[in-house]
Design a protein around this motif. Structure first.
Motif, PDB file in Angstrom:
ATOM      1  N   PHE A   1      -7.905   9.924   7.484  1.00 15.61           N
ATOM      2  CA  PHE A   1      -9.205   9.876   8.165  1.00 15.61           C
ATOM      3  C   PHE A   1      -9.144   8.886   9.321  1.00 15.61           C
ATOM      4  N   THR A   2      -9.865   9.227  10.371  1.00 17.73           N
ATOM      5  CA  THR A   2      -9.805   8.388  11.565  1.00 17.73           C
ATOM      6  C   THR A   2     -10.960   8.728  12.504  1.00 17.73           C
TER       7      THR A   2
ATOM      8  N   GLN B   1     -12.837   3.038  18.778  1.00 14.30           N
ATOM      9  CA  GLN B   1     -11.415   2.866  18.453  1.00 14.30           C
ATOM     10  C   GLN B   1     -10.508   3.224  19.630  1.00 14.30           C
ATOM     11  N   SER B   2      -9.581   2.348  19.902  1.00 15.12           N
ATOM     12  CA  SER B   2      -8.558   2.459  20.959  1.00 15.12           C
ATOM     13  C   SER B   2      -9.063   2.084  22.355  1.00 15.12           C
TER      14      SER B   2
ATOM     15  N   GLU C   1       0.853  -1.190   0.000  1.00 16.55           N
ATOM     16  CA  GLU C   1       0.000   0.000   0.000  1.00 16.55           C
ATOM     17  C   GLU C   1       0.890   1.242   0.000  1.00 16.55           C
TER      18      GLU C   1
ATOM     19  N   LEU D   1      -3.712   5.602   6.496  1.00 23.38           N
ATOM     20  CA  LEU D   1      -3.635   5.711   5.038  1.00 23.38           C
ATOM     21  C   LEU D   1      -3.771   7.161   4.586  1.00 23.38           C
TER      22      LEU D   1
ATOM     23  N   ARG E   1       1.596   4.842  14.714  1.00 17.16           N
ATOM     24  CA  ARG E   1       0.762   3.805  14.089  1.00 17.16           C
ATOM     25  C   ARG E   1       0.682   4.128  12.608  1.00 17.16           C
ATOM     26  N   ILE E   2       0.205   3.124  11.830  1.00 17.05           N
ATOM     27  CA  ILE E   2       0.031   3.330  10.385  1.00 17.05           C
ATOM     28  C   ILE E   2      -1.378   3.866  10.133  1.00 17.05           C
TER      29      ILE E   2
ATOM     30  N   SER F   1     -10.335   8.479  19.136  1.00 10.91           N
ATOM     31  CA  SER F   1      -9.318   7.439  19.339  1.00 10.91           C
ATOM     32  C   SER F   1      -8.146   8.031  20.126  1.00 10.91           C
ATOM     33  N   SER F   2      -7.192   7.175  20.484  1.00 10.29           N
ATOM     34  CA  SER F   2      -6.004   7.685  21.191  1.00 10.29           C
ATOM     35  C   SER F   2      -5.323   8.759  20.362  1.00 10.29           C
ATOM     36  N   LYS F   3      -5.148   8.479  19.059  1.00  8.40           N
ATOM     37  CA  LYS F   3      -4.442   9.473  18.232  1.00  8.40           C
ATOM     38  C   LYS F   3      -5.231  10.771  18.146  1.00  8.40           C
TER      39      LYS F   3
END
Ligand SMILES: Cc1cc2nc3c(=O)[nH]c(=O)nc-3n(C[C@H](O)[C@H](O)[C@H](O)COP(=O)(O)O)c2cc1C
Length: 231
Positions: free
Chosen positions: A78-79, A142-143, A45, A66, A63-64, A83-85
């Motif tokens: 996008f996320t 998430q997380s 990718e 995209l 973390r990875i 989340s933690s990030k």
């Protein structure tokens, strides 16, 4: 397990000053196009990138994610904002991105400031995702720790049944970030570890302007300073 003998010499090419445009985003786009034009394995990718953030407890996390868009003023991903990030970026928006493109012996490093994109941009991208991914974005905390191993699939099935074919809404806590770069480094692997590294650093230049009938005003323009770094 021995690892220390693993070694690859980088022979794809070189990076010279005369190939470097004034704008690093232009070079990123050139490198990305060359990557897309290469004979990439199906599993690779090219838009996968490492995202590094500051943890509020001190230390760093990575973390990875995209890359979904490259714009003149930044890199979009996008996320889940919860989340933690997402929470780490809320507390400290200074982030770093890393790309590794082994087929061309190249690395790109970005340092910059992350900001949420307009909700319309998130909405447009969310609508382009497969329905199954839209459902997952809705139900995944998430997380967070999940005690029940079957919870996520159950929540997806329940939401899917509840919507009975209607559009999946985008949760408010899901969306994009734009990383506005302050520095971008291009690394081209060379034989014998004499790699080429060039770093662009964003610099502001204050221009004094004299307007008609008004006093002098100051206008800021941005310029990229270019430096070679030791490999
Ligand atoms: C190839 C790959 C692509 C990924 N893309 C994304 C992405 O675009 N957005 C995202 O939120 N997580 C993505 N992930 C998952 C993240 O690496 C990470 O597990 C998740 O976002 C939770 O990170 P956090 O707990 O640090 O917030 C991806 C993981 C991999 C391995």
């Amino acid at each position: 397990m021995t690892i220390h003998h693993l070694r690859r010499d980088y022979r794809y090419g070189s990076l010279t000053r005369d190939e470097l445009p004034a704008d690093p985003i232009a070079l990123f786009q050139t490198w990305f196009s060359e990557l897309r034009g290469s004979d990439l394995p199906e599993w690779f990718e090219p838009n996968a990138m490492t995202l590094a953030t500051h943890k509020s407890t001190g230390g760093a996390a990575c973390r990875i994610v995209l890359l979904k868009e490259v714009e003149p003023d930044g890199f979009l991903f996008f996320t889940n904002y919860q989340s933690s990030k997402g929470m780490e970026i809320d507390a400290d928006s200074r982030v770093a991105l890393g790309f590794y493109w082994p087929i061309l012996d190249r690395q790109v490093r970005v340092e910059g400031i992350a900001e949420r994109v307009d909700p319309e941009i998130s909405e447009r991208y969310f609508r382009s995702r497969p329905r199954s991914s839209q459902l997952s974005a809705n139900v995944s905390p998430q997380s967070e720790v999940i005690e029940d191993d079957s919870l996520l699939q159950r929540l997806v099935d329940e939401l899917d049944a509840k919507l009975s074919g209607a559009d999946v809404p985008r949760p408010d806590h899901w969306g994009g970030y734009r990383v506005r770069p302050n520095a971008i480094e291009f690394w081209q692997g060379r034989p014998s570890r004499l790699h080429d590294r060039f770093r662009y650093t964003k610099q502001s230049i204050a221009l004094k302007q004299v307007g008609k009938g008004e006093g002098p005003s100051t206008n800021t323009i941005w310029n990229w300073q270019l430096e070679r770094l030791g490999p």
